[in-house]
Scaffold this active site. Structure first.
Site, PDB file in Angstrom:
ATOM      1  N   ASP A  74      -8.644 -11.727   4.645  1.00 57.58           N
ATOM      2  CA  ASP A  74      -7.403 -11.862   4.064  1.00 57.58           C
ATOM      3  C   ASP A  74      -6.509 -13.297   4.383  1.00 57.58           C
ATOM      4  O   ASP A  74      -7.667 -14.294   5.649  1.00 57.58           O
ATOM      5  CB  ASP A  74      -6.400 -11.069   4.779  1.00 57.58           C
ATOM      6  CG  ASP A  74      -5.369 -10.460   4.457  1.00 57.58           C
ATOM      7  OD1 ASP A  74      -4.679 -11.016   2.789  1.00 57.58           O
ATOM      8  OD2 ASP A  74      -4.131  -9.936   4.444  1.00 57.58           O
TER       9      ASP A  74
ATOM     10  N   ASN B 268      -5.129  -5.414  -5.844  1.00 51.07           N
ATOM     11  CA  ASN B 268      -5.009  -6.810  -6.105  1.00 51.07           C
ATOM     12  C   ASN B 268      -4.994  -6.727  -7.970  1.00 51.07           C
ATOM     13  O   ASN B 268      -4.782  -7.868  -7.933  1.00 51.07           O
ATOM     14  CB  ASN B 268      -7.099  -6.717  -6.022  1.00 51.07           C
ATOM     15  CG  ASN B 268      -6.549  -7.628  -4.539  1.00 51.07           C
ATOM     16  OD1 ASN B 268      -7.819  -7.173  -3.793  1.00 51.07           O
ATOM     17  ND2 ASN B 268      -5.860  -7.333  -3.404  1.00 51.07           N
TER      18      ASN B 268
END
Ligand code: V0D
Length: 255
Positions: free
Chosen positions: A34, A82
């Protein structure tokens, strides 16, 4: 159960890992990569520049894990959530496997790395699926470290599809409900041949599992760091693993 055959010598051009003791190594390290977007924003760059820099860290961390003697590495590259990102960003992400394959496949093969995928890859663009297929094909007979890319992966979906497969077999009379233990259930998850992660790392300061390996992380040790993924390398990995080794030793001492 998957077991990597260790080589005697490191094939890396980098300095071999010195700081890591070989005792109490995690067998399986899983990473939520991330902070690519934030890394780019801080530099005034577009988000995709962060993803590209992040891809280079995938290579560095695979090398480092192999040198240290990690047997399984799982990387959360694209979650089922996503897809909500801007179309142009998703489009760019879908090209990364191909670039990674082009630049890294030779080294992966020479290291004996076996690449594996979890998640619903059938929803990815056909050219991305083609890269997935070629990567599998090129590394399927390798016996070294297993690297799993989680692509379009969701932990709940993994559990639901296991339940559906089990139901199908029960309805077909091939399996008895009473035989469905935790260990039988595990065999219907996408990670059936891989041990549960011992160490789960998440970069960039978020302290959540975000639907990654919900079942598999039941007993994992967690390592959270504020370091953004494009800044995460061998040194940060070694710090996480050394901390894991200390935790295990302390636990042993109390027994
Ligand atoms: C972006 C940071 C390598 C996280 C790393 C499709 C997000 C870079 C791959 C890859 C991504 C996938 C399959 C394969 C070889 C490499 C990758 C995606 C995103 C999403 F066979 N990095 N990487 N895939 N990022």
């Amino acid at each position: 159960m998957f077991k990597a055959i260790r080589r005697r010598f490191s094939k890396s051009n980098d300095a071999p890992a010195k700081r890591i003791e070989q005792g109490n190594l995690p067998v399986h390290v899983a990473i939520i990569m991330d902070g690519n977007g934030r890394w780019a924003r801080r530099r005034g760059l577009p988000r995709i520049a962060g993803h590209h820099a992040g891809m280079h860290k995938v290579r560095d961390v695979i090398r480092a894990c192999d040198d240290i003697g990690i047997q399984c590495l799982t990387l959360y590259a694209f979650s089922t959530e996503n897809w909500k990102r801007p179309e142009s960003e998703v489009e760019y992400l879908m090209k990364l496997p191909e670039e990674f394959f082009r630049t890294e496949i030779d080294e992966l093969v020479s290291r004996g790395v076996r690449v594996n995928f979890i998640g619903d890859t059938s929803k990815l663009p056909s050219f991305t699926q083609e890269t997935v297929r070629r990567t599998l094909e090129k590394t399927v007979h390798n016996t070294g470290m297993q690297v799993t890319f989680a692509l379009n992966y969701g932990g709940r979906s993994d559990i639901v599809s296991a339940a559906q497969s089990i139901s199908g077999r029960v309805n077909a009379g091939e399996l008895n409900w009473s035989e469905v233990t935790e260990s039988v259930f595990s065999n219907y998850l996408s990670t059936a041949d891989t041990p549960d992660p011992d160490l789960m790392i998440r970069t960039s300061g978020e302290v959540r599992l975000s639907n990654f390996m919900l079942w598999q992380a039941a007993y994992s040790e967690f390592w959270f760091t504020d370091v953004l993924w494009p800044d995460f390398g061998r040194a940060q990995l070694e710090e996480a693993i050394a901390d894991y080794q200390r935790r295990k030793r302390r636990f042993g001492g109390l027994k």
